[in-house]
Design a protein around this motif. Structure first.
Motif, short mmCIF file in Angstrom:
data_model
loop_
_atom_site.label_atom_id
_atom_site.label_comp_id
_atom_site.label_asym_id
_atom_site.label_seq_id
_atom_site.Cartn_x
_atom_site.Cartn_y
_atom_site.Cartn_z
N MET A 32 0.71 -1.52 -0.02
CA MET A 32 -0.01 0.07 0.02
C MET A 32 1.38 0.90 -0.15
N ALA A 33 0.15 2.47 -0.93
CA ALA A 33 1.20 3.59 -0.85
C ALA A 33 1.51 4.31 0.78
N ASN A 34 2.39 5.20 0.98
CA ASN A 34 2.66 5.78 2.20
C ASN A 34 1.30 6.44 2.26
N LYS A 35 0.57 6.55 3.31
CA LYS A 35 -0.47 7.20 3.47
C LYS A 35 -0.39 9.09 3.87
N THR A 36 -0.49 10.04 3.27
CA THR A 36 -0.52 10.53 3.62
C THR A 36 -1.27 11.23 4.64
N GLU A 37 -0.69 13.71 5.01
CA GLU A 37 -1.19 13.43 6.70
C GLU A 37 -2.47 13.47 6.67
N TYR A 38 -2.82 14.01 5.72
CA TYR A 38 -4.41 13.91 5.74
C TYR A 38 -5.26 12.63 6.31
N GLU A 39 -5.00 11.40 5.97
CA GLU A 39 -5.26 10.26 6.38
C GLU A 39 -4.17 9.67 7.68
N LYS A 40 -3.17 10.07 7.99
CA LYS A 40 -2.79 9.91 8.96
C LYS A 40 -4.18 10.99 10.30
N HIS A 41 -3.74 11.17 9.92
CA HIS A 41 -4.53 12.82 11.33
C HIS A 41 -5.83 11.87 11.28
N PHE A 42 -6.55 11.81 10.47
CA PHE A 42 -8.31 11.21 10.12
C PHE A 42 -8.48 9.70 11.12
N ASP A 43 -7.23 9.11 11.02
CA ASP A 43 -6.70 7.56 11.53
C ASP A 43 -6.57 8.06 12.99
N LYS A 44 -5.75 8.85 13.38
CA LYS A 44 -5.56 9.45 14.78
C LYS A 44 -7.30 9.61 15.16
N ILE A 45 -7.59 10.36 14.82
CA ILE A 45 -8.96 10.85 15.13
C ILE A 45 -9.88 10.03 15.17
N LEU A 46 -10.71 9.21 14.31
CA LEU A 46 -10.66 7.67 14.15
C LEU A 46 -10.52 7.70 15.58
N GLY A 47 -9.45 6.99 15.61
CA GLY A 47 -8.74 6.20 16.85
C GLY A 47 -8.93 7.13 18.60
N LYS A 48 -8.91 8.12 18.68
CA LYS A 48 -9.58 9.06 18.73
C LYS A 48 -10.76 8.76 20.01
N LYS A 49 -11.80 8.70 18.73
CA LYS A 49 -12.89 8.64 19.51
C LYS A 49 -13.14 7.29 19.36
N LEU A 50 -12.76 6.38 18.91
CA LEU A 50 -12.92 4.98 19.02
C LEU A 50 -13.63 4.75 20.60
N GLN A 51 -11.80 5.36 20.99
CA GLN A 51 -11.15 5.34 22.44
C GLN A 51 -12.46 5.53 23.69
N GLU A 52 -13.08 7.13 23.00
CA GLU A 52 -13.48 8.14 24.44
C GLU A 52 -14.96 7.04 23.82
N GLN A 53 -15.10 6.14 22.96
CA GLN A 53 -16.67 5.95 22.91
C GLN A 53 -16.54 4.52 24.09
N ARG A 54 -15.19 3.83 23.89
CA ARG A 54 -15.62 2.97 24.69
C ARG A 54 -15.03 2.85 26.82
N LYS A 55 -14.31 4.45 26.15
CA LYS A 55 -13.86 4.56 28.07
C LYS A 55 -15.69 5.20 28.42
N ILE A 56 -16.47 5.65 27.15
CA ILE A 56 -17.47 6.00 28.46
C ILE A 56 -18.61 5.09 28.79
N LEU A 57 -18.03 4.06 28.32
CA LEU A 57 -18.77 2.51 28.09
C LEU A 57 -17.99 1.71 29.66
N LYS A 58 -16.88 2.75 29.91
CA LYS A 58 -16.94 1.80 30.91
C LYS A 58 -15.75 0.54 31.15
N MET A 59 -15.33 0.24 29.28
CA MET A 59 -14.81 -1.01 29.35
C MET A 59 -12.96 -1.12 29.06
#
Length: 110
Positions: free
Chosen positions: A1-28
Motif C-alpha cells: 500500500m502507498a504511504n498515507k498522506t498527512e490527512y489520512e494519518k490525521h484522520f486515523d488518529k482522530i478516528l482512533g481517539k473517538k473510538l477510545q472515547e466511546q469505549r471509555k464512556i462505556l467503562k470497557m
C-alpha cells in the motif's frame, strides 16, 4: 500500500481517539471490547492509536458488537477532522498562490 498522506494519518488518529472515547464512556477495557467484538486486543489498541485503519465493515462490526455508538464516533470525527482539513487546504492554496506571485514578480523584473 502507498504511504498515507498527512490527512489520512490525521484522520486515523482522530478516528482512533473517538473510538477510545466511546469505549471509555462505556467503562470497557480494550480486552473486554475485543472479546465482545471478536477482534484481538491488539487490533483494538492499533485502531485506537490510529496505527491501523479499520475497514468500514470491521468498524461497523466492532462498534456493533462492542456496543459503541458509531454515530457518536463519526460525529466526533467529522467535527474535528473537517475543520482541520479545510484550514490546511486553505493554507496550502495560499502558499501556492504566494509562490506563483513570487514567480510572476521575478519574471517581470527580468
Amino acid at each position: 500500500m502507498a504511504n498515507k498522506t498527512e490527512y489520512e494519518k490525521h484522520f486515523d488518529k482522530i478516528l482512533g481517539k473517538k473510538l477510545q472515547e466511546q469505549r471509555k464512556i462505556l467503562k470497557m477495557t480494550q480486552q473486554y471490547a475485543a472479546n465482545q467484538s471478536g477482534e484481538s486486543r491488539q487490533w483494538v489498541s492499533d485502531a485506537e492509536r490510529g496505527v491501523k485503519t479499520p475497514s468500514i465493515y470491521l468498524l461497523c462490526q466492532y462498534t456493533h458488537y462492542a456496543g459503541i455508538d458509531i454515530h457518536a464516533v463519526f460525529d466526533g470525527v467529522f467535527n474535528e477532522f473537517f475543520p482541520y482539513m479545510e484550514k490546511n487546504r486553505k493554507d496550502e492554496e495560499e502558499e501556492k498562490l504566494n509562490t506563483l506571485l513570487k514567480r510572476i514578480k521575478k519574471r517581470k523584473s527580468k
